[in-house]
Enzyme design. Sequence first.
Site: not given
Ligand code: PBG
Length: 333
Positions: A202, A256
């Site tokens: 991520k 991601k």
């Molecule tokens: C939070 C989380 C995020 C997303 C999924 N879980 C945002 C972040 O890490 O700030 C992003 C999903 C998206 O942008 O569609 N832990």
Amino acid sequence: MKPTVAPFPAARLRRTRATPALRSLVRQTSLAPSDFIWPVFLMTGKNGSEPISSMPGVSRLTVDNVVKAAKEAHSLGIPAICLFPYTSMEHRTEDCAEAWNPENLTNRAIRAIKDAVPDIAVMTDIALDPYNINGHDGYVENGQIVNDRTVDALVRMALAQAEAGADILGPSDMMDGRIGAIRSALESEHYQNVTILSYTAKYASAFYGPFRDAVGASGALTGDKNTYQMDPANRDEALRLVERDLNEGADMIMVKPGMPYLDICRQVKDAFGVPTFAYQVSGEYAMLMAASQNGWLDGDKVMLESLLCFKRAGCDGVLTYFAPRAARILNDA
Ligand code: PBG
């Protein structure tokens, strides 16, 4: 193995592109509703929904309405739905205790969905940001995001979700050691069959902007997430993270964001051959929607193309806000 091509005109590569029948015979990848996990946003109340302005076509839903959405998803052939809560301000605290409240919005939604549509898999998000006063995925002490105390809280959160009936836990926090800690807690509490889809690679991405609006974390976030989410410049680290998470007991792994990171998807799939997912995140959705609403792109076509390309890049499935719209088109085709 290097592909061989006979010299022209023995080889005319257009021959197999000449008709729809030929093209379908040689097509290497395909897209189906069974490839999708549908992320949805939850809000409190009854029979309500609230549009998210930076994500046209997406609304936060009350629990009764998310049950309807789950029924619809199931009838479209979508195997899983993923829940994200919009937590009201009074439930955001320094200790994030709402995260493991058995009666929190997510846990109530899990039970309601599993009760009404037992066959759809319910996925959750494990991170403290919806419950934290500062918008971070972990506890903040003296300006630092602390790892180990956060992991203890994530384990409590995971167990509450497993208890509510979640099928797939999605740790999205990027703390070190969380997969192993959650896996061993699940084993000792007899949740052996609860799966973990780890947000493994991520990245610290600006493409999450609209999501943070959706869960009400944009205004709240102090600073950035660069000390726990990955540097978009890195590749080797993604492979180390995947190996680490698999060793700790992850069943499936995720890359991601999606579209700007297809090289990572391919590399991970080739290196490990494990169930690999990509998250087509909120900013990717917003881009495609904005361009298509302006008449600059054909919305349906870019949607289906973008989703197919995840499959070509090696993904087994995609988390996408387009899931029901894409499924409807694929089912009608
Ligand atoms: C939070 C989380 C995020 C997303 C999924 N879980 C945002 C972040 O890490 O700030 C992003 C999903 C998206 O942008 O569609 N832990």
